[in-house]
Structures are given as structure tokens and as C-alpha cells.
Motif scaffolding. Structure first.
Motif, short mmCIF file in Angstrom:
data_model
loop_
_atom_site.label_atom_id
_atom_site.label_comp_id
_atom_site.label_asym_id
_atom_site.label_seq_id
_atom_site.Cartn_x
_atom_site.Cartn_y
_atom_site.Cartn_z
N TYR A 1 12.36 -3.71 -5.82
CA TYR A 1 13.34 -2.84 -5.18
C TYR A 1 14.53 -3.68 -4.75
N VAL B 1 13.02 -6.94 -3.01
CA VAL B 1 11.62 -6.94 -2.60
C VAL B 1 10.75 -6.79 -3.85
N ALA C 1 7.66 -5.54 -4.69
CA ALA C 1 6.55 -4.73 -4.16
C ALA C 1 5.28 -4.99 -4.95
N PRO D 1 -2.52 -5.59 3.86
CA PRO D 1 -1.59 -5.43 4.97
C PRO D 1 -0.48 -4.44 4.65
N GLY E 1 2.87 -3.06 3.63
CA GLY E 1 3.90 -3.63 2.77
C GLY E 1 3.35 -4.45 1.62
N LYS F 1 0.27 -1.29 -1.78
CA LYS F 1 -0.82 -0.34 -2.08
C LYS F 1 -0.28 1.00 -2.59
N SER F 2 0.65 1.59 -1.83
CA SER F 2 1.17 2.90 -2.24
C SER F 2 1.96 2.80 -3.53
N THR F 3 2.71 1.71 -3.67
CA THR F 3 3.48 1.52 -4.90
C THR F 3 2.53 1.47 -6.10
N HIS G 1 -6.42 1.76 5.43
CA HIS G 1 -6.37 0.60 6.32
C HIS G 1 -7.69 0.44 7.06
N1 LIG Z 1 11.84 3.11 -2.19
C1 LIG Z 1 11.81 1.85 -1.74
N2 LIG Z 1 12.93 1.13 -1.61
C2 LIG Z 1 12.91 -0.15 -1.21
N3 LIG Z 1 11.79 -0.82 -0.87
C3 LIG Z 1 10.63 -0.15 -0.97
C4 LIG Z 1 10.57 1.21 -1.41
N4 LIG Z 1 9.27 1.60 -1.42
C5 LIG Z 1 8.56 0.54 -0.99
N5 LIG Z 1 9.36 -0.51 -0.73
C6 LIG Z 1 8.94 -1.84 -0.28
O1 LIG Z 1 7.93 -2.30 -1.16
C7 LIG Z 1 6.91 -2.99 -0.44
C8 LIG Z 1 5.56 -2.33 -0.72
O2 LIG Z 1 5.58 -1.02 -0.16
P1 LIG Z 1 4.28 -0.08 -0.19
O3 LIG Z 1 4.67 1.23 0.44
O4 LIG Z 1 3.73 -0.04 -1.56
O5 LIG Z 1 3.29 -0.89 0.77
P2 LIG Z 1 1.90 -0.43 1.39
O6 LIG Z 1 0.96 -1.57 1.19
O7 LIG Z 1 1.50 0.89 0.86
O8 LIG Z 1 2.30 -0.32 2.92
P3 LIG Z 1 1.72 0.58 4.11
O9 LIG Z 1 0.30 0.17 4.30
O10 LIG Z 1 2.58 0.22 5.29
O11 LIG Z 1 1.85 2.03 3.69
C9 LIG Z 1 7.32 -2.95 1.02
O12 LIG Z 1 7.94 -4.17 1.34
C10 LIG Z 1 8.31 -1.80 1.09
O13 LIG Z 1 9.27 -2.02 2.11
#
Ligand SMILES: Nc1ncnc2c1ncn2[C@@H]1O[C@H](COP(=O)(O)OP(=O)(O)OP(=O)(O)O)[C@@H](O)[C@H]1O
Length: 293
Positions: free
Chosen positions: A42, A49, A51, A70, A72, A75-77, A232
Motif C-alpha cells: 500500500y 507498507v 502488508a 499482531p 497490522g 491477516k485481513s489482507t 486474536h
Molecule cells: N487500504 C489500505 N491502505 C493502506 N494501508 C493498508 C490498507 N489496508 C491495510 N493496510 C495496512 O496493511 C497492514 C496490514 O493490515 P491488515 O488489516 O491486513 O492487518 P491485520 O493483521 O488484519 O490487523 P488487525 O489485527 O489490526 O485487524 C497494516 O499496516 C495496515 O495499516
């Protein structure tokens, strides 16, 4: 859409010749979903970043897989790309035998509707439909009515999730936990091959959480459904057959069923170091190391 859509449920038996020339059947189920060398970036320049930084992993058929890490860590990505809801920056993704990277939005929509169930943190319920209408929505979207067997299955889900008295309520008349349970009933209603759940117990009390996690475990153990759940919560992850840990956009560990205590201990050991100095904006974890798929 590939022809494997229905066949995917029944793992083929790979037949291998033994040294004596006998044929020995060996079960070799193909993964329900897999990704290869996935990256997702991103932004650009200083704000860039990573991801996902090269993830290769499979979701095994009929298994309940928890994805932890943790905030960020990606996981969701990862889940969104696996489900065809988002495109990677590079790398490839498959659902069953169907390569989803590079497919059109229309193809992906049909694929998701037929083969995937979703439970997301934001429940994504339709505000104008009551609870039953939301639960039966996947059938409507597929242009058909549930068969008698499917209706029986839906009724069992409704009962197991304690929703029988709430079927005529619209989402705004339901508590957060009830809405979450409607979303779970909807995700499981058509018995999809693959269910993606992002924090499915995030809004539930401990009793409802146990019900939901028990249902997901039964769906994989008895229904042969493949479940990938981001959480989590070590207690939730302890229901899974396998736990994947992400850190810095990479898979840092891939473990068979763990107790909640083992999971909590691992997470504690992998907590970010106080001074990360990461140029990418992603966190550095003590346990970060790439694990092969
Ligand atoms: N649309 C976006 N634009 C910019 N950065 C993004 C976007 N979506 C996610 N990120 C960044 O990508 C990284 C991974 O995000 P992601 O949501 O996949 O993490 P996560 O492990 O699911 O987090 P959480 O447990 O807090 O939900 C993070 O640093 C987040 O800030």
C-alpha cells in the motif's frame, strides 16, 4: 468457472504404484485454497507498507485453520486476497483448482457466491431484510429456493445459534452478538466448500462464542467444510486443527492444534521488540522467519 466446483468437495484418491507393482491408494486431497508468493503493498515512497511480503500457504480441505498475529501483521489482507475480495500486488491465489488472480469481478462474484461463506467483523447484513431473509440471502442471490434438506439444515443452524425467537427482527432490532450469529448462520446456510471468518467471535459473549466456534469445528469435522478464521483470541484459535501465525506480512509459524496456553505463550514470545526501526511501517517480531508452504 472450472468444472472442479462440485468435485472439489470429494478429494480424489491418488493411486501410486508400490515397488511390488501393487496399487496402493493414497488420499491426496487438494487444498481448499492456496496462495503463492503473495505480496501486497500500500502507498509509495516513505509511506509504503508491505502488508504481505511473500506469503505461500494452503488452506487444507476439511480443516479448521486459525490465522493469528499482531495487529497490522496482514491477516485481513491475506484473507481478503484468498477470498478474491482484493487483488495482490504480485503472486497468485487459487480457490480449489480455480486460479482467482486475474479473474474479472463478475467471475469472482459468481465463484464467491457458489463456493464461499463469509463472516466479517462488520456483519454486512442487509438492513431492509429480517434475520431469516438475511440467512436465506445466499439462496436468493443464487436464484433458487433451499431444498428441503437445506431448509432442515438452516433450521438446525438457527436453533443451534439461539436465533429462533429473532427471525422476524431486522438487523437494527438485534444486538451486536445476535447480528453476528445471523451472519454466521448465513455463511454456513449453503454449506459452502470454504468459509472465511474474520474475528467471528469478536462481538460475542463467552457462551455465544463457544456455540459459534463449536459450529465451525463441527462444520469442518463432520461437514468436510474448510474454515479459515482470523482471530486474536487464543481460546478461539484452540478450536482449530491448525494455527498459522503471521508477522510482518509473512507466515512465521504453522502449527498443528494448540492449547490456548500454548498459543498465548507463542504470541507473547513473538511480541514486537520495543525498537523496531522498520522502514516499511510493518512491525518486527522476535519470531519472524519465513516458513515454507
Ligand atoms: N487500504 C489500505 N491502505 C493502506 N494501508 C493498508 C490498507 N489496508 C491495510 N493496510 C495496512 O496493511 C497492514 C496490514 O493490515 P491488515 O488489516 O491486513 O492487518 P491485520 O493483521 O488484519 O490487523 P488487525 O489485527 O489490526 O485487524 C497494516 O499496516 C495496515 O495499516
Amino acid at each position: 468457472m472450472d468444472a472442479g466446483a462440485t468435485a472439489d468437495r470429494c478429494p480424489r484418491r491418488r493411486v501410486i504404484p508400490s515397488v511390488a507393482g501393487m496399487l496402493i491408494g493414497q488420499s491426496a486431497p487438494r487444498p481448499a485454497a492456496r496462495v503463492q508468493q503473495l505480496t501486497k503493498t500500500y502507498g509509495s515512497g516513505e509511506g509504503m507498507v508491505h502488508a504481505l511480503a511473500g506469503v505461500s500457504v494452503s488452506i487444507r480441505r476439511g480443516e479448521f485453520t486459525a490465522i493469528m498475529g499482531p495487529s497490522g501483521s496482514g491477516k485481513s489482507t491475506l484473507m481478503h486476497i484468498m477470498a478474491g475480495l482484493d487483488a495482490p500486488s504480485s503472486g497468485q491465489a487459487w480457490i480449489g483448482d480455480t486460479k482467482i488472480t486475474g479473474r474479472s469481478d463478475t467471475e469472482l462474484t459468481v465463484l464467491r457466491r457458489r463456493r464461499i461463506g463469509f463472516v466479517f467483523q462488520a456483519f454486512n447484513l442487509v438492513p431492509t431484510l429480517d434475520a431469516l431473509g438475511n440467512i436465506l440471502l445466499p439462496f436468493d442471490l443464487d436464484g433458487r429456493r433451499p431444498t428441503d434438506a437445506e431448509r432442515t439444515r438452516v433450521d438446525r443452524l438457527i436453533s443451534a445459534l439461539g436465533l429462533s425467537g429473532r427471525l422476524r427482527h431486522r438487523p437494527h432490532q438485534l444486538s451486536g452478538g445476535q447480528q453476528q450469529r445471523v451472519a454466521i448462520a448465513r455463511a454456513l446456510a449453503t454449506a459452502p466448500d470454504l468459509v472465511f471468518a474474520d474475528e467471528p467471535t469478536g462481538n460475542l459473549d463467552s457462551r455465544s462464542s463457544r456455540q459459534v466456534l463449536g459450529l465451525l469445528a463441527v462444520a469442518s469435522r463432520e461437514g468436510g467444510q474448510s474454515i479459515a478464521m482470523v482471530t486474536h483470541d487464543p481460546i478461539a484459535a484452540a478450536y482449530a486443527d491448525r494455527v498459522l501465525f503471521l508477522g510482518d506480512g509473512r507466515i512465521v509459524a504453522d502449527k498443528p492444534r494448540q492449547t490456548a496456553e500454548q498459543i498465548a505463550a507463542f504470541l507473547l514470545a513473538a511480541e514486537p521488540a520495543p525498537e523496531t526501526g522498520s522502514a516499511t511501517g510493518a512491525t518486527t517480531t522476535a519470531a519472524t522467519q519465513q516458513v515454507p508452504a
